[in-house]
Design a protein around this motif. Sequence first.
Motif, PDB file in Angstrom:
ATOM      1  N   ARG A 423     -22.840  34.440 -27.352  1.00  0.00           N
ATOM      2  CA  ARG A 423     -22.298  33.180 -26.857  1.00  0.00           C
ATOM      3  C   ARG A 423     -22.502  33.159 -25.347  1.00  0.00           C
ATOM      4  NH1 ARG A 423     -16.084  30.934 -27.365  1.00  0.00           N
ATOM      5  NH2 ARG A 423     -15.601  32.847 -26.231  1.00  0.00           N
ATOM      6  N   LEU A 426     -19.875  29.392 -20.400  1.00  0.00           N
ATOM      7  CA  LEU A 426     -19.971  28.194 -19.569  1.00  0.00           C
ATOM      8  C   LEU A 426     -18.796  28.195 -18.595  1.00  0.00           C
ATOM      9  CD1 LEU A 426     -21.278  25.396 -18.932  1.00  0.00           C
ATOM     10  CD2 LEU A 426     -19.568  24.419 -20.500  1.00  0.00           C
ATOM     11  N   GLU A 428     -17.048  26.064 -15.556  1.00  0.00           N
ATOM     12  CA  GLU A 428     -16.974  24.735 -14.951  1.00  0.00           C
ATOM     13  C   GLU A 428     -16.020  24.779 -13.752  1.00  0.00           C
ATOM     14  OE1 GLU A 428     -16.975  21.533 -18.337  1.00  0.00           O
ATOM     15  OE2 GLU A 428     -15.887  23.302 -19.069  1.00  0.00           O
ATOM     16  N   ASN A 495     -15.360  28.892 -20.384  1.00  0.00           N
ATOM     17  CA  ASN A 495     -15.408  28.514 -21.804  1.00  0.00           C
ATOM     18  C   ASN A 495     -14.254  27.586 -22.166  1.00  0.00           C
ATOM     19  OD1 ASN A 495     -17.777  29.881 -22.421  1.00  0.00           O
ATOM     20  ND2 ASN A 495     -16.708  31.765 -23.000  1.00  0.00           N
ATOM     21  N   ARG A 562     -21.737  18.037 -25.902  1.00  0.00           N
ATOM     22  CA  ARG A 562     -21.821  17.358 -24.609  1.00  0.00           C
ATOM     23  C   ARG A 562     -23.087  17.817 -23.891  1.00  0.00           C
ATOM     24  NH1 ARG A 562     -16.202  18.023 -25.409  1.00  0.00           N
ATOM     25  NH2 ARG A 562     -15.067  16.033 -25.157  1.00  0.00           N
ATOM     26  N   VAL A 645     -27.977  20.833 -19.351  1.00  0.00           N
ATOM     27  CA  VAL A 645     -27.050  21.775 -19.973  1.00  0.00           C
ATOM     28  C   VAL A 645     -26.460  21.109 -21.208  1.00  0.00           C
ATOM     29  CG1 VAL A 645     -24.861  23.022 -19.720  1.00  0.00           C
ATOM     30  CG2 VAL A 645     -26.469  22.911 -17.801  1.00  0.00           C
ATOM     31  N   PHE A 647     -23.593  21.880 -24.423  1.00  0.00           N
ATOM     32  CA  PHE A 647     -22.575  22.815 -24.905  1.00  0.00           C
ATOM     33  C   PHE A 647     -21.757  22.186 -26.028  1.00  0.00           C
ATOM     34  CE2 PHE A 647     -20.744  20.599 -21.276  1.00  0.00           C
ATOM     35  CZ  PHE A 647     -19.440  20.288 -21.658  1.00  0.00           C
ATOM     36  N   GLN A 649     -18.078  22.104 -27.921  1.00  0.00           N
ATOM     37  CA  GLN A 649     -16.683  22.337 -27.567  1.00  0.00           C
ATOM     38  C   GLN A 649     -15.762  21.851 -28.677  1.00  0.00           C
ATOM     39  OE1 GLN A 649     -15.488  20.472 -23.845  1.00  0.00           O
ATOM     40  NE2 GLN A 649     -13.947  22.046 -23.499  1.00  0.00           N
ATOM     41  N   VAL A 656     -14.925  26.144 -25.380  1.00  0.00           N
ATOM     42  CA  VAL A 656     -16.376  25.968 -25.453  1.00  0.00           C
ATOM     43  C   VAL A 656     -16.932  27.086 -26.314  1.00  0.00           C
ATOM     44  CG1 VAL A 656     -18.531  25.947 -24.153  1.00  0.00           C
ATOM     45  CG2 VAL A 656     -16.502  24.809 -23.224  1.00  0.00           C
ATOM     46  N   GLN A 658     -20.290  27.394 -27.498  1.00  0.00           N
ATOM     47  CA  GLN A 658     -21.668  27.807 -27.217  1.00  0.00           C
ATOM     48  C   GLN A 658     -22.257  26.875 -26.169  1.00  0.00           C
ATOM     49  OE1 GLN A 658     -23.791  30.023 -26.741  1.00  0.00           O
ATOM     50  NE2 GLN A 658     -24.319  30.636 -28.841  1.00  0.00           N
ATOM     51  N   SER A 659     -23.227  27.366 -25.425  1.00  0.00           N
ATOM     52  CA  SER A 659     -23.876  26.542 -24.407  1.00  0.00           C
ATOM     53  C   SER A 659     -25.332  26.955 -24.259  1.00  0.00           C
ATOM     54  CB  SER A 659     -23.150  26.654 -23.064  1.00  0.00           C
ATOM     55  OG  SER A 659     -23.138  27.992 -22.612  1.00  0.00           O
ATOM     56  N   ILE A 661     -29.068  26.047 -21.558  1.00  0.00           N
ATOM     57  CA  ILE A 661     -29.560  25.408 -20.342  1.00  0.00           C
ATOM     58  C   ILE A 661     -31.078  25.369 -20.364  1.00  0.00           C
ATOM     59  CG2 ILE A 661     -29.556  27.592 -19.048  1.00  0.00           C
ATOM     60  CD1 ILE A 661     -28.759  25.928 -16.554  1.00  0.00           C
TER      61      ILE A 661
END
Length: 679
Positions: A423, A426, A428, A495, A562, A645, A647, A649, A656, A658-659, A661
């Motif tokens: 995983r 992420l 933010e 996350n 997202r 990006v 992800f 959620q 979150v 998984q993400s 990029i």
Amino acid sequence: MKYLQGIVLFSTCLCASLMFGVLSGCESGEAPTQTTTENSPEGTSTTAAGAQTADAANVEELPPWIGRWMLVITEETTDFHPLLIQIAEIDGKKAVKQVDTASMQQFQSWHVNQAVFRDENILLNIETGQVTLNFEGQRHGDVILGGIFPKGEVQVSPARLIKTSSTSMSDIETPQITDGTKDLEAALKAEDRVAALRNFVKAHPDLPLANTAYFTLLDTAIKNELPTDEVDAIAAEAIQTAQRWGSNLLPDTLFQIAQLTKTAPEYRSIARSSMDKVKSLVGENMPEVYKQRLDLFESQYLLSSDQAEEQKQGAEKLRTLLEERPFEINGWVSLAKHYEDSGEKDKATDIYARLAVLPGLNRMVQIPTETEGQSQSPLEKTKALSSLEGEALQEMLDKAYEENAFYFVSKSAEKPNLPENRRIPLIELFTGSACPPCVAGDLALGGLEKTFPAPELIAVRYHQHIPRPDPLTNSDGEARFGYYGEGGTPALRVNGRPTDPVGGFVFHAEDHYKNLESQTRGLLTQTSPISIALNASAEGDSVKIDVKVDGVSENRNDVKLRVLIVDPLVHFVAPNGIRLHEMVVRDIPTGADGVAISGTNGSYNTSRNVSELKKEILAEMDAFQKNRNFKFDVVPDDFSKLRVVAFVQDDSSQEVLQSAISPVIEIGKTSPPKEAAAE
């Protein structure tokens, strides 16, 4: 130590410097404190409404120690009166009883825990509810002169016990202006300042402001280039006065004398003597803070020598010291001046540039010029010494920023073994370019990205108009801020989960980085059943995005995808000093609410025209400026390089899952699709 600066700032400064915090109440009229006994100059007594009169007028005629005593702590020109004690004699031994405590909330839980008497000296152990304080003082008639300091610390504030007839604190006004303040202010304004200050210290030898007056007198004497023997005599008088306040205030006095004299050739012998006295006074078990100050002063002392070899030793010693203490500003300025005076202009420029670009320092640091009373900022010094201008100068400053702002990042950090189905974390950050305390979080996250570059982890930033307008803010980022219910900046989510606060200034970035690095390292090896296949590419002036998600648990029923479009690097010298802004969110194509994923998989595709996106953002900024009657100096609008990006959620928990990029996409250049998978 500046921790009692006035009633408004009291609890804030207390927290910052002594960790006192806001203290709760306690009762007065306690039993005698545990007491141990081991084998008249100027003084005042506090009476009703804070009035101060001569001892003889209001203090009962009692044996020297016996009676009531008011504790008075002085910070600069303000006196604080936390508590009233009574000293009595019981069975031939002195005993201390706390009579009352000041009504100010900050003092309500102060409690004298222990008292020790040694001849004419007293030591009080005071519990505040948050920290233990020690007061050590020596009796001189009806006043006990000493210092107060947190247990185990070395920073000391002058404090007194003053004999008084008051029986409670109810009639004591606190804080008050320190005795002698007006006289000292008048001396500082006198035409013959040296004579006026001499008269002040002679008239008020036992007021705490006498110590301050001696330092100003010494500084003035040096600036007036008085003979060495006269300056030496002033220094000796300052030491003698400090000794009356006990041994705890003496080291600081010696350091102050060394600070004022260490770089003036004709007075260097005074500095040498003061530093040697500190070593002799403190001994082998020297506190680290004293050792650091001595190391700095020794380096600067050597730099001021007229011997080239000693100057070289001083520069090398100072360089080594500054590598360990990157915010020893006085040391950096000394070293830069040495290089400048030695004709090593490039080395001096590098140091001034460093001070110019580290967020907040350019405003904080003022470098004296040859013209008395005038100074220059580090940026002004950099421009004066450098031959570069315009874009070339900005590139040089950007390089200095990159080299110095992330000094705490280890280039040899051990990398964890990353599983294929991991995983991707992420992170933010909600920040603001006009937010001074956002600096620490911005730099800490930037350092983390250098340690674990994408796609090892993914970090993005949503700018907010907090506390003032920010040209990197957009409505999508504000909606994301609202999604989490954040109240202020900086705010960090890992996350989707909140973390410890990351606020602070450039000095605090290293600690936040270390905490984040430790936290994130453990997340890098976590696995996930969810995979994200992200394809993002440039098609002319557009970004084509295709996302496929698989592996979502059927037990989750509120999962959203997202997608963000981010600018990998924005060059913008922000009001808070951040020059380079990484991974700034410019758009959320899915909308802040995201796209629902029903079942175990989902998909999303779109094409976003970058010219239209740019117009939308600039129009949004124009509307904002009109509505707020505000004008940005600049609105960064280079959208030539972007990243995408994506992800997944779970909105029920905001976690979150998984993400992923994309690589950097150069707009205007058609490129084959590149897949960035997270699986």
